[in-house]
Design a protein around this motif. Structure first.
Motif, PDB file in Angstrom:
ATOM      1  N   GLY A  83      19.294  44.340 -11.419  1.00 44.03           N
ATOM      2  CA  GLY A  83      18.160  44.202 -10.218  1.00 44.03           C
ATOM      3  C   GLY A  83      17.566  45.204 -10.207  1.00 44.03           C
ATOM      4  N   LEU A  84      16.175  45.004  -9.074  1.00 45.22           N
ATOM      5  CA  LEU A  84      15.296  45.556  -8.998  1.00 45.22           C
ATOM      6  C   LEU A  84      15.800  46.915  -7.635  1.00 45.22           C
ATOM      7  CD1 LEU A  84      12.627  42.742  -8.048  1.00 45.22           C
ATOM      8  CD2 LEU A  84      13.241  43.963 -10.931  1.00 45.22           C
ATOM      9  N   GLY A  85      14.627  48.279  -8.244  1.00 45.82           N
ATOM     10  CA  GLY A  85      15.282  48.992  -7.435  1.00 45.82           C
ATOM     11  C   GLY A  85      13.466  49.693  -5.784  1.00 45.82           C
ATOM     12  N   PRO A  86      13.946  50.044  -5.045  1.00 46.76           N
ATOM     13  CA  PRO A  86      13.365  50.050  -4.031  1.00 46.76           C
ATOM     14  C   PRO A  86      11.948  50.158  -4.816  1.00 46.76           C
ATOM     15  CG  PRO A  86      15.051  51.708  -3.731  1.00 46.76           C
ATOM     16  CD  PRO A  86      14.992  50.898  -5.385  1.00 46.76           C
ATOM     17  N   ASP A  87      11.896  51.151  -5.580  1.00 45.12           N
ATOM     18  CA  ASP A  87      10.232  51.395  -5.992  1.00 45.12           C
ATOM     19  C   ASP A  87       9.850  49.955  -6.467  1.00 45.12           C
ATOM     20  OD1 ASP A  87      10.266  54.572  -6.277  1.00 45.12           O
ATOM     21  OD2 ASP A  87      11.621  53.780  -6.918  1.00 45.12           O
ATOM     22  N   GLU A  88      10.608  49.448  -7.299  1.00 43.89           N
ATOM     23  CA  GLU A  88       9.680  47.567  -7.736  1.00 43.89           C
ATOM     24  C   GLU A  88       9.720  47.086  -7.234  1.00 43.89           C
ATOM     25  OE1 GLU A  88      12.514  48.606 -11.967  1.00 43.89           O
ATOM     26  OE2 GLU A  88      13.190  47.806 -10.353  1.00 43.89           O
ATOM     27  N   CYS A  89      10.497  46.870  -6.113  1.00 43.89           N
ATOM     28  CA  CYS A  89      10.385  45.673  -4.844  1.00 43.89           C
ATOM     29  C   CYS A  89       9.381  46.167  -3.565  1.00 43.89           C
ATOM     30  CB  CYS A  89      11.988  46.182  -3.758  1.00 43.89           C
ATOM     31  SG  CYS A  89      12.437  45.005  -4.821  1.00 43.89           S
ATOM     32  N   TYR A  90       8.641  47.691  -3.798  1.00 51.71           N
ATOM     33  CA  TYR A  90       7.466  48.453  -3.274  1.00 51.71           C
ATOM     34  C   TYR A  90       6.332  47.752  -3.691  1.00 51.71           C
ATOM     35  CZ  TYR A  90       4.666  52.075  -1.768  1.00 51.71           C
ATOM     36  OH  TYR A  90       3.099  52.025  -0.908  1.00 51.71           O
ATOM     37  N   ASP A  91       6.784  47.571  -5.470  1.00 53.13           N
ATOM     38  CA  ASP A  91       4.942  47.604  -5.995  1.00 53.13           C
ATOM     39  C   ASP A  91       5.706  46.033  -5.930  1.00 53.13           C
ATOM     40  OD1 ASP A  91       5.025  49.811  -7.008  1.00 53.13           O
ATOM     41  OD2 ASP A  91       5.798  49.572  -8.609  1.00 53.13           O
ATOM     42  N   LEU A  92       5.998  45.448  -5.723  1.00 49.90           N
ATOM     43  CA  LEU A  92       6.007  43.971  -5.559  1.00 49.90           C
ATOM     44  C   LEU A  92       5.163  43.624  -4.162  1.00 49.90           C
ATOM     45  CD1 LEU A  92       8.871  43.233  -7.237  1.00 49.90           C
ATOM     46  CD2 LEU A  92       6.784  41.499  -7.753  1.00 49.90           C
ATOM     47  N   GLY A  93       5.959  44.128  -3.541  1.00 48.27           N
ATOM     48  CA  GLY A  93       5.007  43.979  -1.520  1.00 48.27           C
ATOM     49  C   GLY A  93       3.841  44.154  -1.528  1.00 48.27           C
ATOM     50  N   VAL A  94       3.506  45.183  -2.395  1.00 47.07           N
ATOM     51  CA  VAL A  94       2.019  45.924  -2.610  1.00 47.07           C
ATOM     52  C   VAL A  94       1.281  44.880  -2.856  1.00 47.07           C
ATOM     53  CG1 VAL A  94       0.489  47.604  -3.124  1.00 47.07           C
ATOM     54  CG2 VAL A  94       2.703  48.324  -2.229  1.00 47.07           C
ATOM     55  N   VAL A  95       1.245  44.457  -4.181  1.00 44.91           N
ATOM     56  CA  VAL A  95       0.628  43.103  -4.773  1.00 44.91           C
ATOM     57  C   VAL A  95       0.412  41.915  -3.792  1.00 44.91           C
ATOM     58  CG1 VAL A  95       0.241  41.603  -6.863  1.00 44.91           C
ATOM     59  CG2 VAL A  95       0.874  43.957  -7.109  1.00 44.91           C
ATOM     60  N   SER A  96       1.674  41.711  -3.624  1.00 42.65           N
ATOM     61  CA  SER A  96       1.167  40.416  -2.370  1.00 42.65           C
ATOM     62  C   SER A  96       0.477  40.563  -1.470  1.00 42.65           C
ATOM     63  CB  SER A  96       2.831  40.438  -2.172  1.00 42.65           C
ATOM     64  OG  SER A  96       3.933  40.019  -3.011  1.00 42.65           O
ATOM     65  N   HIS A  97       0.672  42.012  -1.057  1.00 44.67           N
ATOM     66  CA  HIS A  97      -0.473  42.477   0.222  1.00 44.67           C
ATOM     67  C   HIS A  97      -1.468  42.233  -0.342  1.00 44.67           C
ATOM     68  CE1 HIS A  97      -2.940  45.036   2.661  1.00 44.67           C
ATOM     69  NE2 HIS A  97      -2.048  45.097   3.632  1.00 44.67           N
ATOM     70  N   GLY A  98      -1.662  42.547  -1.363  1.00 46.02           N
ATOM     71  CA  GLY A  98      -3.109  42.354  -2.038  1.00 46.02           C
ATOM     72  C   GLY A  98      -3.808  41.025  -1.775  1.00 46.02           C
ATOM     73  N   LEU A  99      -2.824  39.770  -2.149  1.00 47.24           N
ATOM     74  CA  LEU A  99      -3.185  38.592  -2.306  1.00 47.24           C
ATOM     75  C   LEU A  99      -3.180  37.856  -1.290  1.00 47.24           C
ATOM     76  CD1 LEU A  99      -0.502  38.467  -5.460  1.00 47.24           C
ATOM     77  CD2 LEU A  99      -3.074  38.432  -5.423  1.00 47.24           C
ATOM     78  N   GLU A 100      -2.784  39.067  -0.276  1.00 52.42           N
ATOM     79  CA  GLU A 100      -3.079  38.211   1.652  1.00 52.42           C
ATOM     80  C   GLU A 100      -1.486  36.885   1.173  1.00 52.42           C
ATOM     81  OE1 GLU A 100      -6.278  36.704   3.163  1.00 52.42           O
ATOM     82  OE2 GLU A 100      -7.522  38.811   1.936  1.00 52.42           O
TER      83      GLU A 100
END
Length: 340
Positions: free
Chosen positions: A162-179
């Motif tokens: 599974g993914l850890g919090p840091d990895e989920c956070y990175d995916l969320g940050v990039v999703s933010h950049g893509l709006e």
């Protein structure tokens, strides 16, 4: 399943849709997995010579050893799984580089030498962005939840760690950049969940950082009540957080206006214009460059005419002192100038 595997193969060999980001090829990833296996042995030897190595270093060594053993069983199948390749690239971009920086502060040793010799083979931040983009594409194409991906379950029938919090956070940050704000909400909620019991998280990610992205994404999709709740959580832990306080004020005014419709058309028009002006003064993340996607600049617009912006956390305290030091002689000259 065949279509899914073809999609993964295409993703691993072509350019990302995000400008300037390149995927690491399968052959490079196999070489990277073998390199990590070799570095893992050197790391274990290094730790044997240390009387009291930091716990975070021991945990990293355990994780790398475990992943290397899994990859050794069937390296191609291991690399072909996008979560495994994502985590492999991330370890080199983040943790192996951090370890190199840590080792450079002590006596030179074999592990440090081995890392430095192999640094040219390390993936770049662009490779990391490519691996993130692959996961987000799969999520979109197959309509997968963040929870399913974070648990390592994809539509190929195979699972991974599974993914850890840091990895989920990175995916969320990039999703933010893509709006893609709905995805931001899912990934940040997943990160928060994995920072809490029964998960044993001991990393450096702060809950307030996750809540900032979560509350702003909720505001963007119109979930004002949730945005207010999470912004208050930030202020509970950090009452002096001016950015969160400004956002809270803005969210509460928006919420009040929704609950109290204005029947006076003239006043309503004036209020609408006022809201538009105030909306321009809100805080936001600037991440329009690849280098800013994982660490956006926090921008607060203070005034419209003339434009006045406040950049939060743009410089460290050390960098700020350096700027002040090199600027001080120029200020002294200005003070001594006859025109003053």
């Amino acid at each position: 399943m065949t279509r899914f595997m073809l999609l993964l193969l295409w993703m691993s060999q072509h350019l990302s849709v995000l400008q300037g980001e390149i995927f690491t090829s399968l052959s490079q990833l196999k070489g990277l997995a073998r390199l990590e296996a070799a570095l893992s042995l050197s790391l274990d030897n290094y730790l044997k010579d240390q009387s009291q190595p930091p716990e975070i270093l021991r945990n990293f060594a355990d994780n790398v050893r475990r992943e290397s053993e899994i990859a050794r069983g069937d390296i191609e199948n291991y690399i072909f799984h996008p979560i495994n390749s994502f985590q492999l690239v991330r370890r080199f971009v983040r943790h192996w580089k951090e370890l190199d920086s840590y080792l450079s502060k002590g006596t030179r040793n074999d592990l440090q030498w081995e890392i430095e010799v192999n640094r040219p083979a390390f993936p770049t931040s662009k490779d990391y962005m490519g691996s993130i983009s692959a996961l987000l594409r799969i999520q979109n194409v197959y309509n997968l939840s963040a929870n399913a991906i974070a648990n390592g379950q994809l539509h190929d029938g195979n699972s991974s760690g599974g993914l850890g919090p840091d990895e989920c956070y990175d995916l969320g940050v990039v999703s933010h950049g893509l709006e893609n704000y709905e995805d931001v909400i899912d990934w940040m909620r997943e990160a928060l969940m994995r920072m809490s019991p029964p998960y044993e998280y001991s990393g450096a990610l702060e809950k307030g950082d996750v809540l900032e992205y979560l509350s702003w994404a909720e505001y963007q999709v119109g979930r004002l009540d949730e945005a207010i709740v999470h912004t208050k959580e930030i202020l509970d832990k950090d009452p002096k957080n001016e950015r969160a306080q400004n956002n809270l004020n803005h969210f509460e005014v928006e919420q009040l206006n929704l609950k109290q419709p204005n029947t006076d058309k003239v006043a309503g028009k004036f209020q609408e214009n006022s809201h538009k002006e105030r909306d321009k003064l809100t805080c936001y993340y600037k991440n329009n460059l690849p280098t800013l996607l994982l660490k956006p600049i926090k921008v607060e617009r203070l005034n419209l005419d003339p434009d006045l912006y406040l950049l939060h956390d743009a410089l460290t305290d050390k960098e700020t002192e350096h700027v002040k030091k090199i600027a001080r002689p120029q200020f002294a000259l200005l003070l001594l100038s006859p025109s003053n």
